[in-house]
Design a protein around this motif. Structure first.
Motif, PDB file in Angstrom:
ATOM      1  N   GLY A  84       1.712  -0.678  26.115  1.00  0.00           N
ATOM      2  CA  GLY A  84       1.122  -1.156  25.001  1.00  0.00           C
ATOM      3  C   GLY A  84       0.434  -0.344  24.053  1.00  0.00           C
ATOM      4  O   GLY A  84       0.189  -0.245  23.017  1.00  0.00           O
ATOM      5  N   ALA A  85      -0.547   0.391  24.833  1.00  0.00           N
ATOM      6  CA  ALA A  85      -1.453   1.203  24.503  1.00  0.00           C
ATOM      7  C   ALA A  85      -0.619   2.514  23.563  1.00  0.00           C
ATOM      8  O   ALA A  85      -1.062   2.955  22.574  1.00  0.00           O
ATOM      9  CB  ALA A  85      -2.377   2.113  25.507  1.00  0.00           C
ATOM     10  N   ILE A  86       0.452   3.155  24.215  1.00  0.00           N
ATOM     11  CA  ILE A  86       1.235   4.095  23.733  1.00  0.00           C
ATOM     12  C   ILE A  86       1.761   3.720  22.392  1.00  0.00           C
ATOM     13  O   ILE A  86       1.702   4.687  21.486  1.00  0.00           O
ATOM     14  CB  ILE A  86       2.160   4.694  24.676  1.00  0.00           C
ATOM     15  N   LYS A  87       2.272   2.440  22.350  1.00  0.00           N
ATOM     16  CA  LYS A  87       2.900   2.174  21.188  1.00  0.00           C
ATOM     17  C   LYS A  87       1.913   2.064  20.132  1.00  0.00           C
ATOM     18  O   LYS A  87       1.906   2.569  18.811  1.00  0.00           O
ATOM     19  CB  LYS A  87       3.478   0.551  21.231  1.00  0.00           C
ATOM     20  N   ILE A  88       0.730   1.740  20.279  1.00  0.00           N
ATOM     21  CA  ILE A  88      -0.622   1.720  19.130  1.00  0.00           C
ATOM     22  C   ILE A  88      -0.904   3.247  18.963  1.00  0.00           C
ATOM     23  O   ILE A  88      -1.166   3.171  17.724  1.00  0.00           O
ATOM     24  CB  ILE A  88      -1.809   1.048  19.728  1.00  0.00           C
ATOM     25  N   ILE A  89      -0.887   3.913  19.883  1.00  0.00           N
ATOM     26  CA  ILE A  89      -1.341   5.353  19.573  1.00  0.00           C
ATOM     27  C   ILE A  89      -0.403   6.158  18.837  1.00  0.00           C
ATOM     28  O   ILE A  89      -0.577   6.859  17.790  1.00  0.00           O
ATOM     29  CB  ILE A  89      -1.426   6.130  20.738  1.00  0.00           C
ATOM     30  N   GLU A  90       0.922   5.762  19.058  1.00  0.00           N
ATOM     31  CA  GLU A  90       2.019   6.424  18.429  1.00  0.00           C
ATOM     32  C   GLU A  90       2.248   5.841  16.911  1.00  0.00           C
ATOM     33  O   GLU A  90       2.531   6.808  15.968  1.00  0.00           O
ATOM     34  CB  GLU A  90       3.478   6.237  19.258  1.00  0.00           C
ATOM     35  N   LYS A  91       1.904   4.683  16.639  1.00  0.00           N
ATOM     36  CA  LYS A  91       1.774   4.165  15.478  1.00  0.00           C
ATOM     37  C   LYS A  91       0.943   4.737  14.434  1.00  0.00           C
ATOM     38  O   LYS A  91       1.007   4.984  13.308  1.00  0.00           O
ATOM     39  CB  LYS A  91       1.825   2.605  15.487  1.00  0.00           C
ATOM     40  N   THR A  92      -0.413   4.628  15.126  1.00  0.00           N
ATOM     41  CA  THR A  92      -1.605   5.441  14.330  1.00  0.00           C
ATOM     42  C   THR A  92      -1.437   6.504  13.851  1.00  0.00           C
ATOM     43  O   THR A  92      -1.522   7.263  12.860  1.00  0.00           O
ATOM     44  CB  THR A  92      -2.950   5.139  15.239  1.00  0.00           C
ATOM     45  N   VAL A  93      -0.709   7.434  14.915  1.00  0.00           N
ATOM     46  CA  VAL A  93      -0.424   8.885  14.734  1.00  0.00           C
ATOM     47  C   VAL A  93       0.382   9.129  13.539  1.00  0.00           C
ATOM     48  O   VAL A  93       0.243  10.119  12.674  1.00  0.00           O
ATOM     49  CB  VAL A  93      -0.055   9.441  15.843  1.00  0.00           C
ATOM     50  N   LYS A  94       1.499   8.385  13.474  1.00  0.00           N
ATOM     51  CA  LYS A  94       2.538   8.402  12.222  1.00  0.00           C
ATOM     52  C   LYS A  94       1.757   7.904  11.326  1.00  0.00           C
ATOM     53  O   LYS A  94       1.999   8.787  10.146  1.00  0.00           O
ATOM     54  CB  LYS A  94       3.706   7.519  12.819  1.00  0.00           C
ATOM     55  N   GLU A  95       1.076   6.982  11.015  1.00  0.00           N
ATOM     56  CA  GLU A  95       0.372   6.441   9.791  1.00  0.00           C
ATOM     57  C   GLU A  95      -0.742   7.674   9.341  1.00  0.00           C
ATOM     58  O   GLU A  95      -0.598   7.659   8.113  1.00  0.00           O
ATOM     59  CB  GLU A  95      -0.290   5.042   9.971  1.00  0.00           C
ATOM     60  N   LYS A  96      -1.201   8.228  10.190  1.00  0.00           N
ATOM     61  CA  LYS A  96      -2.228   9.032   9.812  1.00  0.00           C
ATOM     62  C   LYS A  96      -1.764  10.721   9.667  1.00  0.00           C
ATOM     63  O   LYS A  96      -2.528  11.639   9.499  1.00  0.00           O
ATOM     64  CB  LYS A  96      -3.514   9.069  10.873  1.00  0.00           C
ATOM     65  N   ASN A  97      -0.473  10.726   9.565  1.00  0.00           N
ATOM     66  CA  ASN A  97       0.251  12.216   9.626  1.00  0.00           C
ATOM     67  C   ASN A  97      -0.508  13.273  10.641  1.00  0.00           C
ATOM     68  O   ASN A  97      -0.803  14.115  10.416  1.00  0.00           O
ATOM     69  CB  ASN A  97       0.041  12.624   8.363  1.00  0.00           C
ATOM     70  N   ASN A  98      -0.643  12.657  11.844  1.00  0.00           N
ATOM     71  CA  ASN A  98      -1.055  13.556  12.917  1.00  0.00           C
ATOM     72  C   ASN A  98      -0.084  13.977  13.905  1.00  0.00           C
ATOM     73  O   ASN A  98       1.323  13.855  13.861  1.00  0.00           O
ATOM     74  CB  ASN A  98      -2.090  13.013  13.950  1.00  0.00           C
ATOM     75  N   THR A  99      -0.215  15.046  14.495  1.00  0.00           N
ATOM     76  CA  THR A  99       0.708  15.609  15.728  1.00  0.00           C
ATOM     77  C   THR A  99       0.089  15.108  16.997  1.00  0.00           C
ATOM     78  O   THR A  99      -1.046  15.247  17.139  1.00  0.00           O
ATOM     79  CB  THR A  99       0.646  17.227  15.629  1.00  0.00           C
ATOM     80  N   LEU A 100       0.989  14.401  17.706  1.00  0.00           N
ATOM     81  CA  LEU A 100       0.805  13.814  19.078  1.00  0.00           C
ATOM     82  C   LEU A 100       1.146  14.700  20.157  1.00  0.00           C
ATOM     83  O   LEU A 100       2.502  14.975  20.137  1.00  0.00           O
ATOM     84  CB  LEU A 100       0.938  12.425  19.102  1.00  0.00           C
ATOM     85  N   ILE A 101       0.429  15.017  21.098  1.00  0.00           N
ATOM     86  CA  ILE A 101       0.933  15.868  22.463  1.00  0.00           C
ATOM     87  C   ILE A 101       0.429  15.006  23.504  1.00  0.00           C
ATOM     88  O   ILE A 101      -0.730  14.712  23.832  1.00  0.00           O
ATOM     89  CB  ILE A 101       0.216  17.274  22.463  1.00  0.00           C
ATOM     90  N   ILE A 102       1.466  14.770  24.348  1.00  0.00           N
ATOM     91  CA  ILE A 102       0.999  14.055  25.527  1.00  0.00           C
ATOM     92  C   ILE A 102       1.607  15.037  26.820  1.00  0.00           C
ATOM     93  O   ILE A 102       2.730  15.213  26.948  1.00  0.00           O
ATOM     94  CB  ILE A 102       1.767  12.504  25.920  1.00  0.00           C
ATOM     95  N   PRO A 103       0.751  15.347  27.574  1.00  0.00           N
ATOM     96  CA  PRO A 103       1.130  16.383  28.748  1.00  0.00           C
ATOM     97  C   PRO A 103       2.200  15.675  29.473  1.00  0.00           C
ATOM     98  O   PRO A 103       2.260  14.532  29.751  1.00  0.00           O
ATOM     99  CB  PRO A 103      -0.205  16.584  29.415  1.00  0.00           C
ATOM    100  N   GLU A 104       3.187  16.406  29.867  1.00  0.00           N
ATOM    101  CA  GLU A 104       4.214  15.857  30.903  1.00  0.00           C
ATOM    102  C   GLU A 104       3.957  15.864  32.221  1.00  0.00           C
ATOM    103  O   GLU A 104       3.439  16.988  32.858  1.00  0.00           O
ATOM    104  CB  GLU A 104       5.488  16.870  30.813  1.00  0.00           C
ATOM    105  N   GLU A 105       3.836  14.610  32.898  1.00  0.00           N
ATOM    106  CA  GLU A 105       3.496  14.637  34.117  1.00  0.00           C
ATOM    107  C   GLU A 105       4.403  15.398  35.204  1.00  0.00           C
ATOM    108  O   GLU A 105       3.906  15.982  36.213  1.00  0.00           O
ATOM    109  CB  GLU A 105       3.495  12.992  34.705  1.00  0.00           C
ATOM    110  N   ASN A 106       5.638  15.675  34.929  1.00  0.00           N
ATOM    111  CA  ASN A 106       6.456  16.532  35.480  1.00  0.00           C
ATOM    112  C   ASN A 106       6.233  18.011  35.664  1.00  0.00           C
ATOM    113  O   ASN A 106       6.601  18.729  36.252  1.00  0.00           O
ATOM    114  CB  ASN A 106       7.856  16.118  35.066  1.00  0.00           C
ATOM    115  N   ASP A 107       5.384  18.134  34.753  1.00  0.00           N
ATOM    116  CA  ASP A 107       4.810  19.636  34.746  1.00  0.00           C
ATOM    117  C   ASP A 107       3.534  19.951  35.484  1.00  0.00           C
ATOM    118  O   ASP A 107       3.180  21.064  35.651  1.00  0.00           O
ATOM    119  CB  ASP A 107       4.344  20.019  33.239  1.00  0.00           C
ATOM    120  N   VAL A 108       3.262  19.003  36.073  1.00  0.00           N
ATOM    121  CA  VAL A 108       1.964  19.017  37.103  1.00  0.00           C
ATOM    122  C   VAL A 108       2.376  18.978  38.681  1.00  0.00           C
ATOM    123  O   VAL A 108       3.087  18.088  38.917  1.00  0.00           O
ATOM    124  CB  VAL A 108       1.164  17.823  36.911  1.00  0.00           C
ATOM    125  N   LYS A 109       1.641  20.098  39.337  1.00  0.00           N
ATOM    126  CA  LYS A 109       2.042  20.041  40.693  1.00  0.00           C
ATOM    127  C   LYS A 109       0.572  20.063  41.334  1.00  0.00           C
ATOM    128  O   LYS A 109      -0.189  21.054  41.269  1.00  0.00           O
ATOM    129  CB  LYS A 109       2.933  21.189  41.266  1.00  0.00           C
TER     130      LYS A 109
END
Length: 428
Positions: free
Chosen positions: A203-228
C-alpha cells in the motif's frame, strides 16, 4: 545569549502550533533572510532508519572532503547531537548566536499572532548555523511525518530518501500505512530523485509510485536480490550489494536495508560531488549511533536500545535474540511511552526474559512503571516496578553475572537518562 540560555529558550516554546501547516515556518524564515535557500539538501523521511541513514550519508560526504551539516533527532546525551557540522556537534557559540536571531524573529511574529513551535525554532536555528558554517551540503532528517514537517520548506533536494514505513504517531499521521506514506511523500518536490528502501508494504509503494509520477521524479528501490549478508552479529554486519562488500557496525540486518539506500543515494550524489567507492565504504563503516542496539559491555553482555515502536522493537529482538538465548539469565530494564503499541513491541523480548524491571521515563507521555509491570506479568514471573531508572539499574547490576545479559530498552528518552551511567559502570 549563551548556549545554555539558547537551549532553555528552544525548550520554552510550544511543542505543537495552533495553526497546522508551514505558514509559521515560512514566515520565520522570511524574517531571517531564508537561510535555507542557499544550501543544497538531502532529505530523509521514514518511520524507522532515518537517523542511521542520515548519519551514514553525512559520513560518506565527510569522507569525500565536504563541509556537511546534519540535522537529526532526537538526541540521546547532548542536545547538539541534533545539529552537527562535519561529524561533530556545532560550536555552542555558533548555535547560541543563531538562536538569538531566531528569538528576535519569533518575538516579532508573536506581535502578529503567529506562534512558532519548538521544532520550528530549532530547525530555523539549524539552517542559520549551516549557512554561517558555509556547508557544501546539508542532510535533513524529517522530524515527524513529512508533508507538514518544519524541514519541508526546502526546494527540491538533491536526493529524497524514504526509509522503512510502518504505523507510528497514528493520531497525527493516520492509522493506515497508506496515510503514513502520503505524509512522508509530502517531502517529494518537482523533478527530483527518490530512493525508497526495499520491503515496504504494498500500500505504501503504490502511494510512493503515484507521487513520484505526479512530481516527475526518478524512483530507485534497491533490489533485495542484490544483497548478500556475509556475516551478522551484535557487533555489526558484513554484506555485499551489487557485488561490492561493505561493513556496518550497527547490528541488525535492518541496517543493511538502510545502507543500500545510502549507497544508491551516493550514486546520485556523484553527479554533484566527487565521491569514491572508498568514501562510501568508510562512511558506512564509521557510522554508529548511541542507543541503537549499542553494546555497552561484552562480559556480562549489556545492550542499550531506544527502539520506540513495534518495528524498531522487532529489529532489536531479531538482532540480539541469537546471542541472548545462549545466556544463563536475561534481565530487562524497560521504559516506554504510553502512546506506543507497548505490549506488541515488547512481547517477543518478554518471552525470553527471566527478570523484568519496569521503569517510568522522565517524559509526560511515559507509561507508568506499574502499568508496564502489569503487562510484563502476563509473560514473566519475576517482575519489579521501579519508578527511577537509576534504582532499577543498581538492582539489576548488583546481581549481574558474567554469563548473563542485561538489556536496557524502550524510549530514547530512557536511553538518554541512563547511557552515561551505564558507560561509567562498565568502564567503557
Amino acid at each position: 545569549m549563551i548556549y545554555t540560555e539558547a537551549v532553555d529558550y528552544i525548550h520554552s516554546l510550544l511543542k505543537f502550533g495552533i495553526r497546522p501547516g508551514l505558514f509559521g515556518m515560512d514566515a520565520l524564515l522570511r524574517l531571517l533572510g531564508n537561510p535555507e535557500k542557499g544550501l543544497k539538501h538531502i532529505h530523509v523521511a521514514g518511520t524507522n532508519g532515518k537517523g542511521s541513514t542520515s548519519t551514514a550519508i553525512s559520513n560518506v560526504l565527510i569522507e569525500a572532503g565536504y563541509r556537511v551539516g546534519l540535522y537529526t533527532s532526537p538526541f540521546v546525551t547532548h542536545f547538539l547531537e541534533r545539529v552537527q557540522f562535519s561529524g561533530k556537534p556545532v560550536d555552542e557559540n555558533v548555535f547560541a548566536d543563531s538562536v538569538q536571531k531566531v528569538k528576535s524573529a519569533v518575538e516579532r511574529l508573536e506581535k502578529e499572532n503567529i506562534t512558532i513551535t519548538e521544532f520550528e525554532a530549532l530547525t530555523a536555528s539549524a539552517f542559520l548555523c549551516f549557512k554561517a558554517l558555509c556547508c557544501d551540503v546539508v542532510v535533513l532528517e524529517v522530524g515527524l511525518g513529512g508533508r507538514l514537517d518544519a524541514t519541508n520548506v526546502i526546494d527540491t533536494p538533491l536526493v529524497n530518501v524514504i526509509t522503512s514505513l510502518s504505523i507510528d504517531h497514528s493520531a497525527i499521521l493516520g492509522d493506515t500505512v497508506e496515510k503514513i506514506a502520503f505524509e512522508k511523500c509530502g517531502t517529494i518536490k518537482e523533478k527530483g530523485n527518490v530512493i525508497c528502501s526495499f520491503g515496504q508494504p504494498q500500500g505504501a509503494i503504490k502511494i510512493i509510485e503515484k507521487t513520484v509520477k505526479e512530481k516527475n521524479n526518478t524512483l530507485i528501490i534497491p533490489e533485495e536480490n542484490d544483497v548478500k549478508v556475509i556475516k551478522s552479529d551484535i557487533f555489526g554486519t558484513e554484506f555485499s550489494y551489487k557485488n561490492k562488500e561493505y561493513f556496518v557496525k550497527m547490528p541488525g540486518e535492518h541496517q543493511v536495508k538502510n545502507m543500500t539506500c545510502v549507497i544508491e543515494a551516493c550514486e546520485i550524489l556523484r553527479n554533484e560531488f566527487n565521491i569514491s567507492d572508498v568514501d562510501i565504504f568508510n562512511g558506512i563503516s564509521k557510522t554508529t549511533l548511541p542507543a541503537r542496539v549499542e553494546v555497552i559491555c561484552e562480559k556480562p553482555l549489556v545492550i542499550l536500545d531506544g527502539g520506540h515502536n513495534e518495528d524498531g522493537a522487532k529489529a532489536f529482538f531479531d538482532a540480539v535474540s541469537p546471542v541472548v538465548k545462549t545466556k544463563n539469565e536475561v534481565i530487562v530494564i524497560a521504559g516506554m511511552m504510553g502512546d506506543k503499541a507497548v505490549e506488541k513491541s515488547l512481547e517477543p523480548l518478554m518471552k525470553i526474559t527471566d527478570v523484568f524491571y519496569a521503569v517510568t521515563p522522565k517524559n509526560p507521555r511515559a507509561m507508568s512503571a506499574d502499568e508496564l509491570a502489569q503487562i510484563a506479568l502476563k509473560y514473566i514471573k519475576e517482575v519489579h516496578s521501579v519508578d527511577e531508572i537509576t534504582d532499577a539499574l543498581k538492582l539489576a547490576v548488583s546481581s549481574l553475572k558474567e554469563n548473563e545479559a542485561l538489556l536496557v530498552v524502550g524510549s530514547l528518552y530512557l536511553a538518554g537518562e541512563v547511557r552515561s551511567e551505564l558507560l561509567e559502570i562498565f568502564n567503557k
